[in-house]
Enzyme design. Structure first.
Site, PDB file in Angstrom:
ATOM      1  N   GLU A   4      28.971  -9.825  22.904  1.00 50.42           N
ATOM      2  CA  GLU A   4      27.995 -11.228  22.846  1.00 50.42           C
ATOM      3  C   GLU A   4      26.289  -9.960  21.870  1.00 50.42           C
ATOM      4  O   GLU A   4      26.854  -8.777  21.819  1.00 50.42           O
ATOM      5  CB  GLU A   4      27.402 -10.871  23.949  1.00 50.42           C
ATOM      6  CG  GLU A   4      26.198 -12.088  23.784  1.00 50.42           C
ATOM      7  CD  GLU A   4      25.433 -11.915  24.947  1.00 50.42           C
ATOM      8  OE1 GLU A   4      24.658 -13.560  25.823  1.00 50.42           O
ATOM      9  OE2 GLU A   4      25.272 -11.433  26.099  1.00 50.42           O
ATOM     10  N   LYS A  60      26.836 -20.275  26.150  1.00 47.62           N
ATOM     11  CA  LYS A  60      26.736 -19.923  26.948  1.00 47.62           C
ATOM     12  C   LYS A  60      25.408 -20.500  27.902  1.00 47.62           C
ATOM     13  O   LYS A  60      24.704 -21.384  27.210  1.00 47.62           O
ATOM     14  CB  LYS A  60      25.399 -18.198  26.266  1.00 47.62           C
ATOM     15  CG  LYS A  60      25.039 -17.672  27.369  1.00 47.62           C
ATOM     16  CD  LYS A  60      24.921 -16.254  27.199  1.00 47.62           C
ATOM     17  CE  LYS A  60      24.584 -15.193  28.233  1.00 47.62           C
ATOM     18  NZ  LYS A  60      23.594 -13.800  28.311  1.00 47.62           N
ATOM     19  N   CYS A  85      28.149 -12.783  29.466  1.00 50.04           N
ATOM     20  CA  CYS A  85      27.624 -11.836  30.124  1.00 50.04           C
ATOM     21  C   CYS A  85      26.880 -12.201  31.942  1.00 50.04           C
ATOM     22  O   CYS A  85      27.813 -12.393  32.259  1.00 50.04           O
ATOM     23  CB  CYS A  85      26.214 -11.871  29.040  1.00 50.04           C
ATOM     24  SG  CYS A  85      25.644 -10.470  29.409  1.00 50.04           S
TER      25      CYS A  85
END
Length: 522
Positions: free
Chosen positions: A91, A191, A224
């Site tokens: 990321e 995300k 993440c």
């Protein structure tokens, strides 16, 4: 430091540099044919914008991003030479971080929907404008003849008729993309659980993204902070065909419970899957820790000294074996396990109603038990009890959760350890409900040092750790001295308790924890 770790009973081997190919996840018998694919993850030391808050031009943004993409291209070629069939990049690796919504705009590529448009950016570069990054990634996948997963910033225009459309008439997303080995854009994931990312929007709906590969079947994908939440991480894995996760991350390590490699491996063990995790590499910011993790084995990299990036290449089983398939049938004959089972069968000190567990006071339960105390651990107010002596059985409770520790120590050290419990809503740097049982080494000899961030330890334990969790989503977190990983000998449910057992540690224990997520109470 890079490390390879085999199974529960094998020794840890450390590698200090380079990249290596290793086999993970299948124990082939005499007549079995091992089925593997070769995966690569790259921990990238990204070239960052010197002033991310100041707006720049598209040309200047591309100049910076192309420096990072040049490195990506080198790593794809290196992975190709190792036979990799898929590579994962981290990321924020291409554009960096700490932007505002306005200053990141020149760094964003236009993102057509892969569900609506079949597109090969390398072979059709002029089809859409502002897609230079996608074009380079596509060409890397084509040249390397491998699936490629990368993270970039993307933009998508929207209309005022869309109630969620931002005032500047565009969505900005933190986006993972997947390209096939011929350069075709396979899919994208935006995300969902942003971590203080003012430059990006949360997508209107959760993306549940899986993609098929000819070499290992179905993969899932998220980014993440997503790993701590039900959507999309757990939802994806309810589809049993998903046995592999690609996981770009920019994770800042937080000890003693949430170092990057800790949660990556814990997720693989708990869900019985393979996790291909690529983290960013900025040691000065506490950002390192990548790995190719299976439920039984792990190949990982954590390095706070070397400023360079690191490529990991490994053979991975197409069908990962879960911990439940490897429990030794003779384990119940082990004296410590027998004692554990007797404690569970004969514990008269707690009674359970529909919602709560009521326990007698510690003094009645064990007249020799040390006193409980409170200390902050990762911003949560843990209730703890010191772990003294060479052996014992301890219990500490908070709200409805009681944590137990049955332990033996071959050699006593002067270090202070404690058993801690937390059952409540975590509210700092994210809001989510956790239930945690944790055996941790304290930062010093004072009780107020328990919960501090430490990385070195010499204390060796043989132990059972268990608790009466109300969730089935429990991640075993295991960290030993020098930021090295260990895998439990056994995990699972016994009666209404979830337990983890370990013996034969090869280095000092830093953390052994059961980290439960109670998603419905977030």
């Amino acid at each position: 430091m890079a490390g390879i770790m085999f199974g529960a009973s094998s020794k840890l081997v450390l590698f200090l540099c380079g990249c290596y190919v290793v086999a993970l996840g299948v124990h082939a018998g005499k007549h079995e044919v091992a089925e593997y694919y070769v995966a690569a993850v790259y921990e990238h030391h990204s070239i960052l914008s010197p002033d991310p808050l100041t707006p720049t031009t598209r040309k200047q943004a591309l100049e910076l991003m192309n420096q990072n993409l040049d490195i990506y291209e080198q790593q794809v070629m290196a992975a190709t030479q190792k036979g990799a069939q898929i590579i994962v990049f981290p990321e924020d690796g291409i554009h960096g971080f700490n932007f505002t919504r306005t200053s990141i705009y020149p760094f964003l590529d236009f993102m057509p929907s892969p569900q609506l448009v079949k597109w090969n950016p390398c072979l059709e570069p002029h089809r859409f404008s502002d897609t230079e990054v996608l074009q380079r990634l596509s060409c890397m996948a084509l040249r390397g003849q491998m699936f490629l997963v990368a993270n970039l910033g993307t933009k998508q225009p929207c209309h005022s008729s869309d109630a969620a459309c931002p005032n500047d008439a565009r969505y900005q997303f933190n986006t993972n993309v997947v390209f096939s080995s011929n350069g075709t854009l396979v899919d994208r994931y935006r995300k969902h659980n942003l971590y203080f990312e003012a430059a990006f929007d949360t997508p209107p709906k959760v993306d549940y993204i899986t993609f098929d590969t000819p070499f290992a079947g179905k993969f899932g994908m998220f980014t993440c902070f997503d790993i701590l939440f039900f959507d999309p991480a757990i939802s994806l894995l309810r589809e049993s065909e998903v046995k592999h996760i690609v996981y770009p991350t920019a994770w800042m390590n937080q000890l003693p419970l949430l170092a990057a490699i800790q949660i990556q491996l814990g997720f693989a063990i708990a869900l019985g899957i393979n996790v291909l995790a690529a983290n960013i590499h900025h040691p000065s910011l506490g950002m390192t820790g990548s790995g190719i993790h299976t439920p039984l084995q792990s190949f990982w990299h954590h390095d706070m000294e070397n400023p360079s990036g690191h490529l990991i290449v490994a053979q991975v089983a197409k069908n990962p074996l879960s911990h439940s398939h490897t429990v030794n049938a003779t384990s119940k004959l082990d004296p410590s396990h027998t004692k554990f089972l007797k404690i569970l069968a004969g514990d008269p000190y707690c009674e359970k109603d529909a919602q709560e567990v009521h326990c007698e006071g510690a003094a009645k339960w064990n007249m020799n038990a040390p006193p409980t105390f409170h200390s902050e651990m990762m911003y949560d107010n843990f209730t703890l009890i010191p772990v003294w002596g060479k052996e014992g059985h301890l219990r500490v409770c908070a709200n409805s959760l009681c944590c137990h520790l049955l332990y033996q120590r071959p050699n006593l050290t002067t270090e202070l350890y404690a058993l801690g419990v937390f059952d409540g809503l975590h509210t700092v740097h994210g809001t989510y409900y956790i239930q945690v049982c944790a055996l941790v080494k304290c930062g010093g000899l004072g009780l107020d040092t328990c919960g501090q961030e430490i990385t070195e330890a010499t204390g060796i334990f043989e132990f059972h750790l268990w608790g009466n969790f109300t969730t089935s989503y429990i991640f075993p977190l295991f960290l030993t001295s020098g930021m090295t990983l260990a895998i439990p000998d056994q995990i699972g449910w016994e009666n209404d308790y979830y337990f983890m057992r370990k013996s034969g540690l090869s280095s000092g224990l830093v953390t052994a924890a059961l980290y439960g997520r109670v998603y419905e109470r977030d």
